[in-house]
Design a protein around this motif. Structure first.
Motif, PDB file in Angstrom:
ATOM      1  N   GLU A   1     -10.423 -18.632   5.824  1.00  0.00           N
ATOM      2  CA  GLU A   1     -11.605 -17.972   5.290  1.00  0.00           C
ATOM      3  C   GLU A   1     -11.193 -16.724   4.521  1.00  0.00           C
ATOM      4  OE1 GLU A   1     -14.601 -16.283   8.093  1.00  0.00           O
ATOM      5  OE2 GLU A   1     -14.799 -18.437   8.552  1.00  0.00           O
ATOM      6  N   LEU A   2     -11.848 -16.489   3.409  1.00  0.00           N
ATOM      7  CA  LEU A   2     -11.584 -15.241   2.682  1.00  0.00           C
ATOM      8  C   LEU A   2     -12.452 -14.135   3.265  1.00  0.00           C
ATOM      9  CD1 LEU A   2     -10.417 -13.704   0.141  1.00  0.00           C
ATOM     10  CD2 LEU A   2     -12.539 -14.394  -1.002  1.00  0.00           C
ATOM     11  N   THR A   3     -11.836 -13.026   3.582  1.00  0.00           N
ATOM     12  CA  THR A   3     -12.590 -11.881   4.080  1.00  0.00           C
ATOM     13  C   THR A   3     -12.482 -10.764   3.048  1.00  0.00           C
ATOM     14  OG1 THR A   3     -12.015 -12.489   6.330  1.00  0.00           O
ATOM     15  CG2 THR A   3     -12.843 -10.267   5.992  1.00  0.00           C
ATOM     16  N   VAL A   4     -13.580 -10.496   2.382  1.00  0.00           N
ATOM     17  CA  VAL A   4     -13.537  -9.501   1.309  1.00  0.00           C
ATOM     18  C   VAL A   4     -13.804  -8.116   1.868  1.00  0.00           C
ATOM     19  CG1 VAL A   4     -14.548  -8.751  -0.861  1.00  0.00           C
ATOM     20  CG2 VAL A   4     -14.276 -11.186  -0.388  1.00  0.00           C
ATOM     21  N   ARG A   5     -12.885  -7.202   1.595  1.00  0.00           N
ATOM     22  CA  ARG A   5     -13.086  -5.817   2.002  1.00  0.00           C
ATOM     23  C   ARG A   5     -12.857  -4.926   0.788  1.00  0.00           C
ATOM     24  NH1 ARG A   5     -10.100  -7.326   6.789  1.00  0.00           N
ATOM     25  NH2 ARG A   5     -11.573  -8.071   8.371  1.00  0.00           N
ATOM     26  N   ALA A   6     -12.256  -3.774   0.982  1.00  0.00           N
ATOM     27  CA  ALA A   6     -12.246  -2.798  -0.116  1.00  0.00           C
ATOM     28  C   ALA A   6     -10.936  -2.700  -0.882  1.00  0.00           C
ATOM     29  CB  ALA A   6     -12.644  -1.423   0.425  1.00  0.00           C
ATOM     30  N   SER A   7      -9.975  -3.573  -0.614  1.00  0.00           N
ATOM     31  CA  SER A   7      -8.717  -3.472  -1.355  1.00  0.00           C
ATOM     32  C   SER A   7      -8.753  -4.274  -2.650  1.00  0.00           C
ATOM     33  CB  SER A   7      -7.540  -3.938  -0.487  1.00  0.00           C
ATOM     34  OG  SER A   7      -7.632  -5.327  -0.237  1.00  0.00           O
TER      35      SER A   7
ATOM     36  N   LEU B   1       0.831  -1.196   0.000  1.00  0.00           N
ATOM     37  CA  LEU B   1       0.000   0.000   0.000  1.00  0.00           C
ATOM     38  C   LEU B   1       0.872   1.256   0.000  1.00  0.00           C
ATOM     39  CD1 LEU B   1      -2.849  -0.851  -0.167  1.00  0.00           C
ATOM     40  CD2 LEU B   1      -2.971  -0.912   2.323  1.00  0.00           C
ATOM     41  N   ASP B   2       1.908   1.256   0.820  1.00  0.00           N
ATOM     42  CA  ASP B   2       2.834   2.391   0.861  1.00  0.00           C
ATOM     43  C   ASP B   2       3.462   2.626  -0.508  1.00  0.00           C
ATOM     44  OD1 ASP B   2       2.358   2.533   3.569  1.00  0.00           O
ATOM     45  OD2 ASP B   2       4.151   1.392   4.113  1.00  0.00           O
ATOM     46  N   ALA B   3       4.001   1.549  -1.071  1.00  0.00           N
ATOM     47  CA  ALA B   3       4.695   1.671  -2.351  1.00  0.00           C
ATOM     48  C   ALA B   3       3.734   2.151  -3.435  1.00  0.00           C
ATOM     49  CB  ALA B   3       5.307   0.335  -2.736  1.00  0.00           C
TER      50      ALA B   3
ATOM     51  N   HIS C   1      -3.517   3.905  -7.168  1.00  0.00           N
ATOM     52  CA  HIS C   1      -4.580   3.804  -6.185  1.00  0.00           C
ATOM     53  C   HIS C   1      -5.043   2.357  -6.054  1.00  0.00           C
ATOM     54  CE1 HIS C   1      -8.798   4.175  -4.708  1.00  0.00           C
ATOM     55  NE2 HIS C   1      -8.190   4.973  -3.866  1.00  0.00           N
ATOM     56  N   CYS C   2      -5.244   1.959  -4.812  1.00  0.00           N
ATOM     57  CA  CYS C   2      -5.776   0.633  -4.530  1.00  0.00           C
ATOM     58  C   CYS C   2      -7.200   0.824  -4.061  1.00  0.00           C
ATOM     59  CB  CYS C   2      -4.944  -0.067  -3.454  1.00  0.00           C
ATOM     60  SG  CYS C   2      -5.635  -1.629  -2.874  1.00  0.00           S
ATOM     61  N   PRO C   3      -8.195   0.184  -4.613  1.00  0.00           N
ATOM     62  CA  PRO C   3      -8.134  -0.901  -5.594  1.00  0.00           C
ATOM     63  C   PRO C   3      -8.340  -0.450  -7.042  1.00  0.00           C
ATOM     64  CG  PRO C   3     -10.336  -0.781  -4.720  1.00  0.00           C
ATOM     65  CD  PRO C   3      -9.559   0.358  -4.088  1.00  0.00           C
ATOM     66  N   THR C   4      -8.494   0.868  -7.298  1.00  0.00           N
ATOM     67  CA  THR C   4      -8.820   1.290  -8.660  1.00  0.00           C
ATOM     68  C   THR C   4      -7.780   0.827  -9.679  1.00  0.00           C
ATOM     69  OG1 THR C   4      -9.312   3.324  -7.464  1.00  0.00           O
ATOM     70  CG2 THR C   4      -9.877   3.270  -9.796  1.00  0.00           C
ATOM     71  N   ASP C   5      -6.498   1.058  -9.332  1.00  0.00           N
ATOM     72  CA  ASP C   5      -5.434   0.656 -10.261  1.00  0.00           C
ATOM     73  C   ASP C   5      -4.980  -0.783 -10.025  1.00  0.00           C
ATOM     74  OD1 ASP C   5      -5.243   3.237 -11.494  1.00  0.00           O
ATOM     75  OD2 ASP C   5      -4.242   3.941  -9.670  1.00  0.00           O
ATOM     76  N   VAL C   6      -4.821  -1.110  -8.774  1.00  0.00           N
ATOM     77  CA  VAL C   6      -4.313  -2.428  -8.422  1.00  0.00           C
ATOM     78  C   VAL C   6      -5.125  -2.983  -7.252  1.00  0.00           C
ATOM     79  CG1 VAL C   6      -2.296  -3.716  -7.617  1.00  0.00           C
ATOM     80  CG2 VAL C   6      -1.984  -1.718  -9.094  1.00  0.00           C
ATOM     81  N   SER C   7      -5.556  -4.216  -7.377  1.00  0.00           N
ATOM     82  CA  SER C   7      -6.208  -4.877  -6.245  1.00  0.00           C
ATOM     83  C   SER C   7      -5.154  -5.568  -5.395  1.00  0.00           C
ATOM     84  CB  SER C   7      -7.226  -5.904  -6.733  1.00  0.00           C
ATOM     85  OG  SER C   7      -8.409  -5.255  -7.149  1.00  0.00           O
ATOM     86  N   LEU C   8      -5.470  -5.763  -4.111  1.00  0.00           N
ATOM     87  CA  LEU C   8      -4.486  -6.308  -3.179  1.00  0.00           C
ATOM     88  C   LEU C   8      -5.166  -7.245  -2.181  1.00  0.00           C
ATOM     89  CD1 LEU C   8      -1.585  -6.186  -1.962  1.00  0.00           C
ATOM     90  CD2 LEU C   8      -2.358  -4.177  -0.658  1.00  0.00           C
ATOM     91  N   VAL C   9      -4.577  -8.413  -2.021  1.00  0.00           N
ATOM     92  CA  VAL C   9      -5.085  -9.342  -1.005  1.00  0.00           C
ATOM     93  C   VAL C   9      -3.976  -9.630  -0.002  1.00  0.00           C
ATOM     94  CG1 VAL C   9      -6.139 -11.591  -0.557  1.00  0.00           C
ATOM     95  CG2 VAL C   9      -6.572 -10.434  -2.727  1.00  0.00           C
ATOM     96  N   GLY C  10      -4.311  -9.576   1.277  1.00  0.00           N
ATOM     97  CA  GLY C  10      -3.350  -9.885   2.333  1.00  0.00           C
ATOM     98  C   GLY C  10      -3.519 -11.306   2.841  1.00  0.00           C
TER      99      GLY C  10
ATOM    100  N   ARG D   1      -9.437  -1.453   9.152  1.00  0.00           N
ATOM    101  CA  ARG D   1      -9.582  -0.017   9.336  1.00  0.00           C
ATOM    102  C   ARG D   1      -8.564   0.788   8.562  1.00  0.00           C
ATOM    103  NH1 ARG D   1     -12.871   1.245  14.360  1.00  0.00           N
ATOM    104  NH2 ARG D   1     -12.716   3.165  13.185  1.00  0.00           N
ATOM    105  N   VAL D   2      -7.619   0.123   7.924  1.00  0.00           N
ATOM    106  CA  VAL D   2      -6.672   0.896   7.143  1.00  0.00           C
ATOM    107  C   VAL D   2      -7.362   1.345   5.860  1.00  0.00           C
ATOM    108  CG1 VAL D   2      -4.805  -0.536   8.063  1.00  0.00           C
ATOM    109  CG2 VAL D   2      -5.680  -0.992   5.787  1.00  0.00           C
ATOM    110  N   THR D   3      -6.672   2.188   5.104  1.00  0.00           N
ATOM    111  CA  THR D   3      -7.235   2.669   3.856  1.00  0.00           C
ATOM    112  C   THR D   3      -6.479   2.063   2.690  1.00  0.00           C
ATOM    113  OG1 THR D   3      -7.612   4.764   4.959  1.00  0.00           O
ATOM    114  CG2 THR D   3      -7.914   4.721   2.567  1.00  0.00           C
ATOM    115  N   PRO D   4      -7.093   1.298   1.826  1.00  0.00           N
ATOM    116  CA  PRO D   4      -8.468   0.793   1.979  1.00  0.00           C
ATOM    117  C   PRO D   4      -8.479  -0.425   2.892  1.00  0.00           C
ATOM    118  CG  PRO D   4      -7.491  -0.069  -0.012  1.00  0.00           C
ATOM    119  CD  PRO D   4      -6.455   0.829   0.614  1.00  0.00           C
ATOM    120  N   PRO D   5      -9.617  -0.703   3.517  1.00  0.00           N
ATOM    121  CA  PRO D   5      -9.728  -1.917   4.327  1.00  0.00           C
ATOM    122  C   PRO D   5      -9.301  -3.128   3.507  1.00  0.00           C
ATOM    123  CG  PRO D   5     -11.647  -0.538   4.639  1.00  0.00           C
ATOM    124  CD  PRO D   5     -10.849   0.111   3.537  1.00  0.00           C
ATOM    125  N   LEU D   6      -8.491  -3.958   4.121  1.00  0.00           N
ATOM    126  CA  LEU D   6      -7.806  -5.014   3.387  1.00  0.00           C
ATOM    127  C   LEU D   6      -8.664  -6.264   3.175  1.00  0.00           C
ATOM    128  CD1 LEU D   6      -4.919  -4.568   2.470  1.00  0.00           C
ATOM    129  CD2 LEU D   6      -4.154  -5.999   4.365  1.00  0.00           C
TER     130      LEU D   6
END
Lengths: 352, 352
Positions: free
Chosen positions: A337-343, A265-267, A274-283, A292-297
């Motif tokens: 379990e997969l937890t889907v949020r906004a990243s 996210l930092d990089a 912008h995440c997720p508009t440009d790149v999606s990210l899964v942790g 609670r981070v931006t965007p929620p992971l």
DNA sequence: GTGAAAGCGCTAACAC
DNA sequence: GTGTTAGCGCTTTCAC
């Protein structure tokens, strides 16, 4: 809690009017039935009245059991571990065992000295969450008399029972989720390859990509030297600067864990992406606060508490001499379990 | 790490050609000088060669010292505590003591049974981070032979040494910061009043308000039943719904800790209010990740690691019979720091 | 069913 | 300076 000399078994015996040996038998649930109900009751009442607390060291010296279990974690301040500690402690305490926690500060040398120190203490067994993939210490431990159970991280030899999460399925869930959003060009910032979790996730990623028939490419899987935010950021920067010669080749990133994901996210924001508009990210791990981070992971949740619980139970059966031998070398993988949020979001539409 | 019978002192003595008693003296640093240099060397070499590890339980039984220190925390998964554990463990291990961690699950009953259990183990001392303001158990402990040091949370009696953070200054820093931004109407969502931290912070808040000559009012200080996000959210909702009869009476909130602050953030967005545009917010503790929530939290950072470290040192001096007695009942408050982030800003200009 | 006695491995008080 | 001895508090044979 008085300051006076502690009451010992002999005191209880005297008050109950029996021999210390008898008092011992009466107080021990296992040998209780060698004693008449009446005597047993008298002893119990005397013990109660005097506030008798057995001396664990005397008992331990005699029985060669310390009732101490050592739990070895790389870093207590990593939020991954406290829930495991908690889960383990609960079942250990219920079994009358005391948990000794040691933090190795991510150092193999420290791990070795800690384990040795605990063995000197006469530790009954180990719960080890620090395993590296090639781990001499654990190879030795596998041959030693002190039982040990691996937790969260496995080791190459496979000579020790292991309780972990189903990493492989976790990664597959992540990739499937991305694919279902429309992603096809997915990269992976894997964790260090000297840990089973780092290896498993990277391997599962490659497998998932293949299975979905997704494109592969140079630099698609990169390895972070540590499961940390700075390591993730540094590796992500390398992934991103490569794109100078064309558009960003990846629309989604699967991170080796949540900390690495935060680094990504930092990089990303440094690179003006912008995440997720440009790149999606899964942790991976679903640490507290990543919602609670931006965007929620979007992340994979592990049953940390249950892992600690089960590892402790596994150790318990190996500690119990009356347990059926059977195959003691189990490897248990708990469901994730997969937890889907906004990243994560659909990939940017190709410009056309 | 062989499976064979452990080598004992008698074995070392035999190999070195001395009596076990002599071997014992040679191996113990304190009594080493009662033995000739030559003998001492021979014994040391024999011990080395045989891989002798003293039996901690036998020694403990004899010396009535277990070299075990119990650390009691309310909840290991609360990120406030792991750094303290880490700090304490480091100094304890260096002193040859082993840390036994127990999680009381925030329950006084569990705390009592844990402490009793550890005393049965012959624990040498306690590090207690669970203190409630009125705490019978600790009152008893103060009278008991087992030394104990309070960490992070103090208790009413003041009969036990205490190591904590300078809460009062922390709150003053927070209020000063808000005042310097132009705030005058500041509320406080304090933590539970059965903890010293909850009480101190609330008291310091009132004092700071008075000192700055700021307006006071009904409902300015509210108490959350727990140091948790839901408790903070619930109490914040009550603070906010009162405003139906007029404009929001407060432009800034000082939260009892970061978790409460996160709850406030929830309540704020439910109420359609924006932080910091509408309301500024200051937390307490500077937990990991609060720099990444939206908005990044302005908060007070505590030296958690140093607190654990110092508490352990304090216990060490009480454990050392050769230490000068002096006034053992110290209360040490470590300096805190204001960390300014994006949850604080000048108050909204009065509409005119 | 209960008493007697030995001994776990170590240290410390006392001899010499 | 080193050997001898007793004993920490408990459990567990072995008798009876």
């Amino acid at each position: 809690m008085a300051r006076e000399r502690r009451v010992k078994l002999a005191d209880v015996a005297r008050v109950a009017g029996v021999h210390p040996g008898t008092a011992s038998r009466a107080l021990n649930p296992v040998t209780r039935d060698q004693v008449s109900r009446e005597t047993s009751r008298r002893v119990a009442r005397a013990a109660q009245r005097l506030g008798y607390v057995p001396n664990a060291m005397a008992r331990g010296l005699r029985t060669a059991r310390s009732h101490l279990v050592g739990m070895v974690v790389p870093d207590v301040t990593n939020p991954l571990f406290p829930p495991m500690v908690r889960g383990a402690e609960r079942v250990l305490a219920a079994a009358g065992l005391t948990l000794v926690l040691t933090d190795t500060d991510n150092s193999a040398a420290s791990e070795r000295s800690q384990v040795l120190r605990l063995r000197a203490r006469g530790i009954d067994g180990f719960l080890i969450a620090t395993a590296r993939w090639e781990d001499d210490l654990l190879a030795e431990l596998a041959g030693a008399a002190t039982p040990a159970v691996l937790l969260n991280r496995d080791t190459a030899g496979g000579r020790l029972p292991y309780v972990g999460a189903d990493e492989r399925t976790g990664v597959h869930l992540a990739v499937e989720h991305l694919v279902s959003l429309g992603h096809r060009r997915i990269a992976c910032l894997a964790g260090p390859q000297d840990t089973s979790t780092g290896r498993e996730r990277a391997g599962a990623f490659r497998q998932a990509i293949r299975q979905h028939g997704l494109p592969t490419g140079r630099g698609q899987v990169r390895f972070c030297p540590a499961f940390t935010e700075p390591a993730g950021a540094a590796t992500a920067r390398r992934l991103l600067t490569n794109r100078r010669h064309g558009p960003l080749p990846w629309t989604a990133i699967v991170a080796g864990n949540d900390l690495i994901a935060l680094g990504v996210l930092d990089a990303l924001s440094e690179a003006g992406l912008h995440c997720p508009t440009d790149v999606s990210l899964v942790g991976f791990n679903d640490l507290p606060m990543v919602d609670r981070v931006t965007p929620p992971l979007t992340t994979i949740r592990l049953p940390l508490d249950a892992m600690g619980d089960l590892a402790a139970r596994t150790l318990l059966t190996r500690l119990d001499p009356t347990a059926p031998p059977g195959n003691q070398l189990t490897r248990t993988l708990l469901a994730v379990e997969l937890t889907v949020r906004a990243s994560t979001a659909p990939p940017p539409t190709e410009r056309g």
